[in-house]
Design a protein around this motif. Structure first.
Motif, PDB file in Angstrom:
ATOM      1  N   ASP A  81       9.953  -1.571   6.855  1.00  0.00           N
ATOM      2  CA  ASP A  81       8.549  -1.176   6.794  1.00  0.00           C
ATOM      3  C   ASP A  81       8.009  -1.095   8.214  1.00  0.00           C
ATOM      4  N   GLU A  82       7.861   0.120   8.734  1.00  0.00           N
ATOM      5  CA  GLU A  82       7.363   0.348  10.085  1.00  0.00           C
ATOM      6  C   GLU A  82       8.081  -0.533  11.101  1.00  0.00           C
ATOM      7  N   PRO A  83       9.396  -0.469  11.149  1.00  0.00           N
ATOM      8  CA  PRO A  83      10.132  -1.372  12.059  1.00  0.00           C
ATOM      9  C   PRO A  83       9.864  -1.064  13.522  1.00  0.00           C
ATOM     10  N   GLY A 131      -8.907  -1.769 -10.812  1.00  0.00           N
ATOM     11  CA  GLY A 131      -8.372  -0.538 -11.372  1.00  0.00           C
ATOM     12  C   GLY A 131      -7.882   0.437 -10.324  1.00  0.00           C
ATOM     13  N   PHE A 132      -7.993   0.031  -9.042  1.00  0.00           N
ATOM     14  CA  PHE A 132      -7.524   0.887  -7.966  1.00  0.00           C
ATOM     15  C   PHE A 132      -6.001   1.031  -8.032  1.00  0.00           C
ATOM     16  N   ARG A 133      -5.535   2.277  -7.944  1.00  0.00           N
ATOM     17  CA  ARG A 133      -4.095   2.513  -8.056  1.00  0.00           C
ATOM     18  C   ARG A 133      -3.479   2.777  -6.686  1.00  0.00           C
ATOM     19  N   ALA A 160      -1.419  -0.929  -9.971  1.00  0.00           N
ATOM     20  CA  ALA A 160      -2.878  -0.982  -9.981  1.00  0.00           C
ATOM     21  C   ALA A 160      -3.331  -2.366  -9.546  1.00  0.00           C
ATOM     22  N   TYR A 161      -4.417  -2.419  -8.808  1.00  0.00           N
ATOM     23  CA  TYR A 161      -4.987  -3.710  -8.419  1.00  0.00           C
ATOM     24  C   TYR A 161      -6.213  -4.000  -9.271  1.00  0.00           C
ATOM     25  N   ASP A 162      -6.797  -5.131  -8.989  1.00  0.00           N
ATOM     26  CA  ASP A 162      -7.831  -5.700  -9.857  1.00  0.00           C
ATOM     27  C   ASP A 162      -8.890  -4.706 -10.337  1.00  0.00           C
ATOM     28  N   GLY A 167       3.263   9.076   5.654  1.00  0.00           N
ATOM     29  CA  GLY A 167       1.970   9.281   5.021  1.00  0.00           C
ATOM     30  C   GLY A 167       0.905   8.468   5.703  1.00  0.00           C
ATOM     31  N   PRO A 168      -0.355   8.793   5.495  1.00  0.00           N
ATOM     32  CA  PRO A 168      -1.438   8.096   6.180  1.00  0.00           C
ATOM     33  C   PRO A 168      -1.566   6.648   5.716  1.00  0.00           C
ATOM     34  N   SER A 169      -2.291   5.918   6.552  1.00  0.00           N
ATOM     35  CA  SER A 169      -2.503   4.507   6.248  1.00  0.00           C
ATOM     36  C   SER A 169      -3.160   4.349   4.879  1.00  0.00           C
ATOM     37  N   GLY A 170      -2.649   3.407   4.088  1.00  0.00           N
ATOM     38  CA  GLY A 170      -3.255   3.103   2.797  1.00  0.00           C
ATOM     39  C   GLY A 170      -2.764   3.977   1.667  1.00  0.00           C
ATOM     40  N   CYS A 171      -1.773   4.837   1.910  1.00  0.00           N
ATOM     41  CA  CYS A 171      -1.349   5.750   0.855  1.00  0.00           C
ATOM     42  C   CYS A 171      -0.354   5.106  -0.109  1.00  0.00           C
ATOM     43  N   GLY A 172       0.116   3.909   0.206  1.00  0.00           N
ATOM     44  CA  GLY A 172       0.982   3.207  -0.748  1.00  0.00           C
ATOM     45  C   GLY A 172       2.430   3.057  -0.321  1.00  0.00           C
ATOM     46  N   LYS A 173       2.717   3.309   0.951  1.00  0.00           N
ATOM     47  CA  LYS A 173       4.112   3.234   1.421  1.00  0.00           C
ATOM     48  C   LYS A 173       4.677   1.815   1.295  1.00  0.00           C
ATOM     49  N   SER A 174       3.941   0.843   1.845  1.00  0.00           N
ATOM     50  CA  SER A 174       4.431  -0.540   1.791  1.00  0.00           C
ATOM     51  C   SER A 174       4.535  -1.011   0.351  1.00  0.00           C
ATOM     52  N   THR A 175       3.540  -0.634  -0.444  1.00  0.00           N
ATOM     53  CA  THR A 175       3.551  -1.040  -1.845  1.00  0.00           C
ATOM     54  C   THR A 175       4.849  -0.594  -2.518  1.00  0.00           C
ATOM     55  N   MET A 176       5.232   0.641  -2.255  1.00  0.00           N
ATOM     56  CA  MET A 176       6.445   1.162  -2.871  1.00  0.00           C
ATOM     57  C   MET A 176       7.675   0.388  -2.391  1.00  0.00           C
ATOM     58  N   THR A 216       7.632   4.878   7.858  1.00  0.00           N
ATOM     59  CA  THR A 216       7.188   5.054   9.242  1.00  0.00           C
ATOM     60  C   THR A 216       6.048   6.058   9.343  1.00  0.00           C
ATOM     61  N   HIS A 217       5.199   5.781  10.303  1.00  0.00           N
ATOM     62  CA  HIS A 217       4.150   6.728  10.667  1.00  0.00           C
ATOM     63  C   HIS A 217       4.690   7.784  11.621  1.00  0.00           C
ATOM     64  N   ASP A 218       5.751   7.402  12.296  1.00  0.00           N
ATOM     65  CA  ASP A 218       6.226   8.123  13.467  1.00  0.00           C
ATOM     66  C   ASP A 218       7.085   9.306  13.044  1.00  0.00           C
TER      67      ASP A 218
HETATM   68  N1  LIG Z   1      -3.424  -7.133  -2.939  1.00  0.00           N
HETATM   69  C1  LIG Z   1      -4.125  -5.985  -2.931  1.00  0.00           C
HETATM   70  N2  LIG Z   1      -5.264  -5.892  -3.619  1.00  0.00           N
HETATM   71  C2  LIG Z   1      -5.975  -4.741  -3.641  1.00  0.00           C
HETATM   72  N3  LIG Z   1      -5.623  -3.647  -2.984  1.00  0.00           N
HETATM   73  C3  LIG Z   1      -4.481  -3.681  -2.266  1.00  0.00           C
HETATM   74  C4  LIG Z   1      -3.675  -4.838  -2.201  1.00  0.00           C
HETATM   75  N4  LIG Z   1      -2.594  -4.587  -1.425  1.00  0.00           N
HETATM   76  C5  LIG Z   1      -2.746  -3.301  -1.004  1.00  0.00           C
HETATM   77  N5  LIG Z   1      -3.851  -2.770  -1.524  1.00  0.00           N
HETATM   78  C6  LIG Z   1      -4.325  -1.393  -1.313  1.00  0.00           C
HETATM   79  O1  LIG Z   1      -3.338  -0.506  -1.751  1.00  0.00           O
HETATM   80  C7  LIG Z   1      -3.302   0.628  -0.918  1.00  0.00           C
HETATM   81  C8  LIG Z   1      -1.888   0.883  -0.438  1.00  0.00           C
HETATM   82  O2  LIG Z   1      -1.504  -0.170   0.435  1.00  0.00           O
HETATM   83  P1  LIG Z   1      -0.171  -0.125   1.270  1.00  0.00           P
HETATM   84  O3  LIG Z   1      -0.049  -1.380   2.002  1.00  0.00           O
HETATM   85  O4  LIG Z   1       0.929   0.266   0.364  1.00  0.00           O
HETATM   86  O5  LIG Z   1      -0.474   1.068   2.277  1.00  0.00           O
HETATM   87  P2  LIG Z   1       0.457   1.676   3.392  1.00  0.00           P
HETATM   88  O6  LIG Z   1       0.727   3.068   2.977  1.00  0.00           O
HETATM   89  O7  LIG Z   1       1.598   0.805   3.637  1.00  0.00           O
HETATM   90  O8  LIG Z   1      -0.518   1.671   4.633  1.00  0.00           O
HETATM   91  P3  LIG Z   1      -0.195   1.329   6.172  1.00  0.00           P
HETATM   92  O9  LIG Z   1       0.403   2.561   6.749  1.00  0.00           O
HETATM   93  O10 LIG Z   1      -1.531   1.075   6.751  1.00  0.00           O
HETATM   94  O11 LIG Z   1       0.709   0.159   6.202  1.00  0.00           O
HETATM   95  C9  LIG Z   1      -4.286   0.390   0.202  1.00  0.00           C
HETATM   96  O12 LIG Z   1      -5.457   1.118  -0.048  1.00  0.00           O
HETATM   97  C10 LIG Z   1      -4.564  -1.073   0.140  1.00  0.00           C
HETATM   98  O13 LIG Z   1      -5.867  -1.372   0.514  1.00  0.00           O
END
Ligand SMILES: Nc1ncnc2c1ncn2[C@@H]1O[C@H](COP(=O)(O)OP(=O)(O)OP(=O)(O)O)[C@@H](O)[C@H]1O
Ligand SMILES: [Mg+2]
Lengths: 250, 372
Positions: A179-181, A32-34, A28-30, A53-62, A211-213
């Motif tokens: 991550d998206e190499p 409360g966004f998960r 979760a970020y500041d 998965g689509p952009s912003g779905c949390g792939k890089s985070t994981m 990967t998006h691809d």
């Molecule tokens: N430091 C942060 N503070 C707040 N929100 C964040 C932070 N880092 C990432 N997010 C949010 O978390 C969500 C997931 O981010 P993430 O980078 O994991 O997406 P992604 O699936 O890798 O997307 P992409 O395909 O565009 O790389 C996004 O909505 C992003 O805006």
């Protein structure tokens, strides 16, 4: 292997624990966004897994959680049965257990290719000569022999990614995280890079590739689909899909 | 590849910043070294007075602002001679006078001709002056050479024209660049009848110099004994102030240098966030990142120290030629000055890189990687 306490399931002589395991992970970020909202995932040793998965779905985070570049808000990340929270030396974990490849900015622009590969081997038992030999060997394997003294700026995007892969392999990791190499590459270069991942996988390394691809993802043993911080398909037990329509497995 | 080579290549790739930092360090080092060598040159010149007489120790008035304003009267000299263990005590009056632009602080020594041998003076040409003459002088051979004078020439000093009766040598460059007059003549011209500046003491054969000096300190509490040039501060408070000023300036230079180094490193940290974050992400420890930054600074510190010493040579050469300072300022390059240069540079960079290094170590690798 991480030196933290082994999970109870992985007693000596018992079945080896999965290479990576996420248990109800929340990030979760500041406000409360998960970015991750209750992820369960099990990746076996030697598996080649693509995360889609689509952009912003949390792939890089994981991926960052698995690389110990970030910590979960709740839940646990286990690597080889060890909870990363109990691993005392995360630098050593990142250096020795995982290899990391990013989409961009993998290399130090002011150091030549050879140094960019060697730099992950500082602080390992290899001496200067062995570091050099190892780096030259790896650069040969990724088809960059003869370019070791160039600066990254003098390489194509695909060549740069291959340097990053060579570096990621330098310390014989058990887990390769990417991550998206191929995100910034044309399809021909992307194809070369994918072949390398497949070769690494054939060598017994567990590969986790974001990967998006869909073409790249198709080469994997398993594709995990994510939406809005959850795994909607490809997770053990039929996935955690709720209301979101699942994309069919490859 | 060695870590050191990796580090040097990093420095080389950021030439502008590396050169800027090196220059900042070099200027601080130059300031410190120049202050150090010129002040120790001044100190040496002043302290050289006590090394002219071949004495076991020198006696001066306690607590004077500078050694040449010391005043020892006839009765004190007699009491000094009576202290057990004191074999002889030669009283001399030392004054300075401006002879010309090249000799703004020419040293004049009033001494009885009978004491010349005991004082370590050898007459190398001509003969000594008469004890009570008021227009006779002997020149040290260096002074004679500098002024282009010889026996029989006339020399204007001590308020009058004097005939040069002889040329002497003391074997001490400072004494050899001075002139000697009959004691009463110098006392008369300076209106100090019966007064000497310093007494040069020889102890009885076999006597313990330290013990005799201590006895003098005890029995003549208004006087003080000086055995070495480093004890000079006991009788010369100006030198104490000078040393304090040099120490203060050194601290200031180091502080300013540290701020410049720290500021430059902090600024460069922003542009290096991605580099350092990547290194952390691929497994570099905090310690290695700090080692890289501190190592870089130390390399620049050593180069800066060298450049600073070079600049200091140039600056002192110029200072020595300034009309206002000719004949006063003498650079005295000692090993200590070089050690001080290096210590200054290293202290400055360590202090300056401390905070930026901690900041770099605490860098979250992820933040660094997403930095654009
Ligand atoms: N430091 C942060 N503070 C707040 N929100 C964040 C932070 N880092 C990432 N997010 C949010 O978390 C969500 C997931 O981010 P993430 O980078 O994991 O997406 P992604 O699936 O890798 O997307 P992409 O395909 O565009 O790389 C996004 O909505 C992003 O805006
Ligand atoms: Mg991403």
């Amino acid at each position: 292997m991480p030196s933290g306490s082994a999970d109870a399931a992985a007693g000596p002589g018992g079945p080896r624990p999965p290479a990576v395991e996420l248990r109800d992970v929340v990030k979760a970020y500041d406000q409360g966004f998960r970015a991750l909202d209750g992820v369960d995932l099990r990746i076996e040793r030697g598996e080649f897994v693509a995360i889609n998965g689509p952009s912003g779905c949390g792939k890089s985070t994981m991926l960052h959680l698995v690389a110990a570049l970030d910590t979960p808000t709740a839940g646990a990340v286990l690597v080889d049965g060890s909870d990363l929270r109990t691993v005392a030396d995360l630098s050593a974990y990142r250096r020795n257990h995982v290899g990391l490849v990013f989409q961009l900015h993998n290399l130090l622009a002011h150091q030549p290719v050879l140094a960019n590969v060697e730099l992950v081997m500082f602080g390992t038992p290899r001496n200067a000569h062995e570091r050099r030999e190892r780096a030259l060997d790896l650069l040969g394997q990724v088809d960059l022999a003869g370019r070791e003294h160039r600066l990254p700026g003098q390489l194509s995007g695909g060549e740069r990614q291959r340097v990053a892969i060579a570096r990621a392999l330098a310390n014989d990791p058990e887990l390769l995280l990417a991550d998206e190499p191929t995100g910034s590459l044309d399809s021909v270069s992307a194809g070369h890079v994918l072949e390398l991942f497949q070769a690494v996988h054939a060598g017994g390394v567990t590969v986790l590739l974001v990967t998006h691809d869909h073409g790249i993802a198709a080469a994997a043993d398993r594709i995990i689909e994510m939406r809005d911080g959850r795994i909607v398909d490809g997770a053990p037990g039929g996935g955690a899909a709720d209301a979101v329509p699942a994309v069919g497995p490859a | 590849m060695a870590f050191g080579k990796f580090l040097l290549r990093g420095l080389w790739s950021k030439k502008a910043r590396s050169i800027g930092l090196t220059l900042a360090i070099a200027f601080a080092v130059m300031t410190v070294v120049t202050l150090e060598v010129t002040s120790s040159g001044l100190e040496q010149a002043a302290a050289a007075v006590i090394t002219v007489g071949k004495a076991d120790f020198t006696v001066a008035q306690k607590g004077t602002s500078d050694l040449l304003s010391s005043s020892v009267d006839h009765s004190e000299l007699e009491r000094l001679r009576a202290v057990p263990g004191v074999k002889q005590a030669i009283g001399v009056l030392v004054a300075t006078e401006r002879i010309n632009a090249a000799n703004p602080v020419f040293i004049e020594i009033g001494i009885n001709p009978a004491d010349l041998a005991g004082f370590g003076v050898t007459v190398v040409a001509g003969h000594p002056f008469a004890p009570t003459a008021t227009d006779q002088v002997m020149l040290g051979w260096r002074a004679a050479a500098n002024l282009g004078l010889k026996v029989g020439d006339r020399f204007h000093a001590d308020g009058t024209w004097n005939t040069i009766t002889g040329i002497y040598s003391t074997g001490n460059s400072f004494g050899d660049a001075a002139a000697m007059f009959p004691l009463p003549a110098v006392q008369g011209y300076n209106r100090l009848p019966g007064i000497v500046t310093l007494a040069f003491v020889k102890v009885d054969p076999g006597a313990n110099v330290t013990a005799v000096a201590r006895r003098v300190d005890h029995e003549l509490p208004e006087l003080t004994t000086i055995r070495t040039a480093s004890q000079f501060g006991r009788a010369d408070r100006n030198l104490v102030y000078l040393r304090a000023a040099v120490t203060g300036s050194t601290i200031l230079a180091v502080a300013i240098g540290a701020v410049i180094v720290g500021n430059t490193m902090l600024l460069s940290l922003f542009e290096r966030t991605r580099e350092l974050g990547l290194l952390r992400a691929v497994g570099w420890t905090r310690r290695r990142v700090v080692g890289l930054l501190v190592g870089e600074s130390l390399v620049l510190a050593i180069i800066g120290a060298g450049v600073g010493v070079g600049l200091s040579f140039g600056v002192t050469a110029v200072l020595e030629r300034l009309p206002a300072l000719t004949g006063i300022l003498h650079a005295n390059y000692t090993t200590g000055a070089f050690i001080r240069a290096l210590a200054t540079a290293v202290a400055m960079t360590i202090l300056g890189s401390l905070y930026p290094s901690v900041r770099a170590a605490l860098l979250v690798p992820l933040r660094a990687l997403s930095y654009d």
